[in-house]
Write a protein that holds these residues in place. Sequence first.
Motif, mmCIF file in Angstrom:
data_model
loop_
_atom_site.group_PDB
_atom_site.id
_atom_site.type_symbol
_atom_site.label_atom_id
_atom_site.label_comp_id
_atom_site.label_asym_id
_atom_site.label_seq_id
_atom_site.Cartn_x
_atom_site.Cartn_y
_atom_site.Cartn_z
ATOM 1 N N GLY A 1 -18.592 1.727 -60.452
ATOM 2 C CA GLY A 1 -19.767 2.545 -60.172
ATOM 3 C C GLY A 1 -20.244 2.365 -58.740
ATOM 4 N N THR A 2 -20.826 3.436 -58.179
ATOM 5 C CA THR A 2 -21.437 3.365 -56.850
ATOM 6 C C THR A 2 -22.745 4.163 -56.874
ATOM 7 O OG1 THR A 2 -20.583 5.386 -55.801
ATOM 8 C CG2 THR A 2 -19.112 3.455 -55.867
ATOM 9 N N SER A 3 -23.416 4.172 -55.725
ATOM 10 C CA SER A 3 -24.711 4.838 -55.625
ATOM 11 C C SER A 3 -24.615 6.356 -55.590
ATOM 12 C CB SER A 3 -25.447 4.356 -54.371
ATOM 13 O OG SER A 3 -24.659 4.588 -53.208
ATOM 14 N N GLY A 4 -23.414 6.901 -55.553
ATOM 15 C CA GLY A 4 -23.280 8.357 -55.586
ATOM 16 C C GLY A 4 -22.197 8.850 -54.648
ATOM 17 N N ILE A 5 -21.764 10.088 -54.856
ATOM 18 C CA ILE A 5 -20.711 10.680 -54.036
ATOM 19 C C ILE A 5 -21.171 10.761 -52.580
ATOM 20 C CG2 ILE A 5 -19.387 12.785 -53.603
ATOM 21 C CD1 ILE A 5 -19.414 13.282 -56.617
ATOM 22 N N GLY A 6 -20.363 10.199 -51.703
ATOM 23 C CA GLY A 6 -20.697 10.216 -50.287
ATOM 24 C C GLY A 6 -21.711 9.177 -49.873
ATOM 25 N N GLY A 7 -22.136 8.344 -50.811
ATOM 26 C CA GLY A 7 -23.153 7.346 -50.520
ATOM 27 C C GLY A 7 -22.598 6.141 -49.796
ATOM 28 N N ALA A 8 -23.510 5.245 -49.423
ATOM 29 C CA ALA A 8 -23.131 4.063 -48.647
ATOM 30 C C ALA A 8 -22.158 3.170 -49.399
ATOM 31 C CB ALA A 8 -24.376 3.273 -48.267
ATOM 32 N N ASN A 9 -22.187 3.198 -50.741
ATOM 33 C CA ASN A 9 -21.277 2.374 -51.536
ATOM 34 C C ASN A 9 -19.971 3.096 -51.858
ATOM 35 O OD1 ASN A 9 -24.235 1.569 -53.353
ATOM 36 N ND2 ASN A 9 -23.372 0.375 -51.696
ATOM 37 N N HIS A 10 -20.013 4.415 -51.927
ATOM 38 C CA HIS A 10 -18.820 5.181 -52.280
ATOM 39 C C HIS A 10 -17.754 5.107 -51.178
ATOM 40 C CE1 HIS A 10 -16.856 9.405 -52.867
ATOM 41 N NE2 HIS A 10 -16.076 8.446 -53.321
ATOM 42 N N LEU A 11 -18.169 5.255 -49.933
ATOM 43 C CA LEU A 11 -17.184 5.319 -48.852
ATOM 44 C C LEU A 11 -16.385 4.026 -48.693
ATOM 45 C CD1 LEU A 11 -19.082 7.474 -46.196
ATOM 46 C CD2 LEU A 11 -17.665 8.179 -48.143
ATOM 47 N N PRO A 12 -17.008 2.841 -48.772
ATOM 48 C CA PRO A 12 -16.192 1.619 -48.735
ATOM 49 C C PRO A 12 -15.216 1.517 -49.907
ATOM 50 C CG PRO A 12 -18.463 1.097 -48.228
ATOM 51 C CD PRO A 12 -18.445 2.527 -48.687
ATOM 52 N N LEU A 13 -15.610 2.052 -51.068
ATOM 53 C CA LEU A 13 -14.704 2.036 -52.221
ATOM 54 C C LEU A 13 -13.448 2.847 -51.911
ATOM 55 C CD1 LEU A 13 -14.097 1.278 -55.170
ATOM 56 C CD2 LEU A 13 -15.310 3.366 -55.854
ATOM 57 N N GLU A 14 -13.610 4.007 -51.282
ATOM 58 C CA GLU A 14 -12.458 4.836 -50.931
ATOM 59 C C GLU A 14 -11.556 4.109 -49.940
ATOM 60 O OE1 GLU A 14 -11.541 7.525 -52.324
ATOM 61 O OE2 GLU A 14 -13.337 8.074 -53.455
ATOM 62 N N ALA B 1 -16.973 5.859 -41.647
ATOM 63 C CA ALA B 1 -17.454 6.869 -42.591
ATOM 64 C C ALA B 1 -16.615 8.140 -42.507
ATOM 65 C CB ALA B 1 -18.922 7.177 -42.321
ATOM 66 N N ARG B 2 -16.274 8.559 -41.294
ATOM 67 C CA ARG B 2 -15.452 9.767 -41.141
ATOM 68 C C ARG B 2 -14.091 9.562 -41.801
ATOM 69 N NH1 ARG B 2 -17.553 9.622 -35.618
ATOM 70 N NH2 ARG B 2 -19.152 11.237 -35.366
ATOM 71 N N ARG B 3 -13.508 8.374 -41.624
ATOM 72 C CA ARG B 3 -12.209 8.084 -42.227
ATOM 73 C C ARG B 3 -12.298 8.106 -43.749
ATOM 74 N NH1 ARG B 3 -11.526 3.741 -39.819
ATOM 75 N NH2 ARG B 3 -11.563 2.109 -41.409
ATOM 76 N N ALA B 4 -13.347 7.509 -44.288
ATOM 77 C CA ALA B 4 -13.507 7.472 -45.749
ATOM 78 C C ALA B 4 -13.771 8.865 -46.317
ATOM 79 C CB ALA B 4 -14.653 6.537 -46.113
ATOM 80 N N ILE B 5 -14.536 9.659 -45.603
ATOM 81 C CA ILE B 5 -14.825 11.025 -46.052
ATOM 82 C C ILE B 5 -13.542 11.846 -46.102
ATOM 83 C CG2 ILE B 5 -15.924 13.198 -45.324
ATOM 84 C CD1 ILE B 5 -18.319 11.433 -44.383
ATOM 85 N N ALA B 6 -12.689 11.662 -45.105
ATOM 86 C CA ALA B 6 -11.406 12.386 -45.097
ATOM 87 C C ALA B 6 -10.522 11.929 -46.249
ATOM 88 C CB ALA B 6 -10.716 12.171 -43.755
ATOM 89 N N ILE B 7 -10.489 10.608 -46.503
ATOM 90 C CA ILE B 7 -9.659 10.081 -47.598
ATOM 91 C C ILE B 7 -10.149 10.626 -48.941
ATOM 92 C CG2 ILE B 7 -9.155 7.980 -48.908
ATOM 93 C CD1 ILE B 7 -9.165 6.496 -46.195
ATOM 94 N N ALA B 8 -11.465 10.688 -49.105
ATOM 95 C CA ALA B 8 -12.032 11.155 -50.380
ATOM 96 C C ALA B 8 -11.995 12.669 -50.516
ATOM 97 C CB ALA B 8 -13.468 10.669 -50.507
ATOM 98 N N GLY B 9 -11.696 13.372 -49.433
ATOM 99 C CA GLY B 9 -11.649 14.840 -49.479
ATOM 100 C C GLY B 9 -13.021 15.464 -49.633
ATOM 101 N N LEU B 10 -14.040 14.795 -49.112
ATOM 102 C CA LEU B 10 -15.397 15.317 -49.234
ATOM 103 C C LEU B 10 -15.649 16.393 -48.195
ATOM 104 C CD1 LEU B 10 -17.351 11.961 -49.753
ATOM 105 C CD2 LEU B 10 -16.503 13.540 -51.488
ATOM 106 N N ARG B 11 -16.486 17.364 -48.531
ATOM 107 C CA ARG B 11 -16.841 18.437 -47.621
ATOM 108 C C ARG B 11 -18.351 18.504 -47.476
ATOM 109 N NH1 ARG B 11 -12.353 17.880 -46.842
ATOM 110 N NH2 ARG B 11 -10.590 19.312 -46.964
ATOM 111 N N PRO B 12 -18.837 18.795 -46.264
ATOM 112 C CA PRO B 12 -20.289 18.936 -46.074
ATOM 113 C C PRO B 12 -20.864 20.027 -46.960
ATOM 114 C CG PRO B 12 -19.169 18.773 -43.954
ATOM 115 C CD PRO B 12 -18.094 18.942 -44.996
#
Length: 324
Positions: free
Chosen positions: A154-167, A312-323
């Motif tokens: 579990g993390t604090s939410g998609i794109g959150g401070a805890n989610h990105l390190p998990l990715e 954060a940019r690297r983790a966002i790309a790995i997770a495939g998140l979009r603004p």
Amino acid sequence: MTRRRALLLASLVPIAPALAQAPWPQRPIRFIVPFAAGGNSDVTARLFANRITARLGQPIIVENRSGATGAIGTEAVVRAAPDGYTMLIGSPGSIVNGPLLQANRRYDPITDLVPVALLGSVPMVIIIKPSLPVRTLGELVTYSKAQPRGVTIGTSGIGGANHLPLELFIAATGANLVHVPYRGGGSTLPDFLAGNVDGVLIEMPSVLDLHRDGRGRILGVAAPARNAQLPDIPTFIEQGLAGFLAASFVGLFAPSGTPPPILASVQAAIAEAVADPEILARLLSFGADAPTPAELTTPGFAALLQGELEKARRAIAIAGLRPE
């Protein structure tokens, strides 16, 4: 020009420079916390506000303006006059992750704000329920790969401070970890204690007591060195993840254009507070690392932020998140 008018203008000339050079501050200062009271940012803000009030000679009022993942309070500071009387207590949600994941950003934290000084940073940890037969991060990775459905974290939410390190952790290890997002870090804990998720990636202070009383097992601390509160728990780096750091920082920001002498006065007050053994003890008591001398300056804090943005940019790309 009449003689009387000339004399009047002449009498005002020495006054104008004196008014322009009036010492700052002349009235109370506001520290805006863009989150609800009681969280890490709020507690840290009040700790420093109480300490540096005496040095600055004016009261510092901590004001909570929560909403929109920190955007409401942050925008209020961005739009404030750059006169040193309104400053922001910033953290990853409002300064790093939030802006990167907003399609229509209302502010740019790099150009609209000046990083004044880091106040502290809280390392993140992975904690798992005691029933899992793992005691190290390596064992977690091996165990997860043997589970057809993986291990839920579990993390604090998609794109959150805890989610990105998990990715980033999943990408670095190939672990079969299934992300379970919640609405805020605190929301994960009831489900974790109920056994509904196998583990949580979260700020260390939130789960320190769970680890100590056996209701959870912390496997690693994502910090440069072992934490004084958990001297027996190795870092991610010690467990083979070179350079793996993840922390929630708390820092002070001012609106762009704030005069350098004002920034210097605040930085000196914060440096004095950090050198106080009582302040250091309080920071350590809730698992926070004190800032380094470099991080008490604008260039040093700005360098830290650039590193956080890159991760954060690297983790966002790995997770495939979009603004959005």
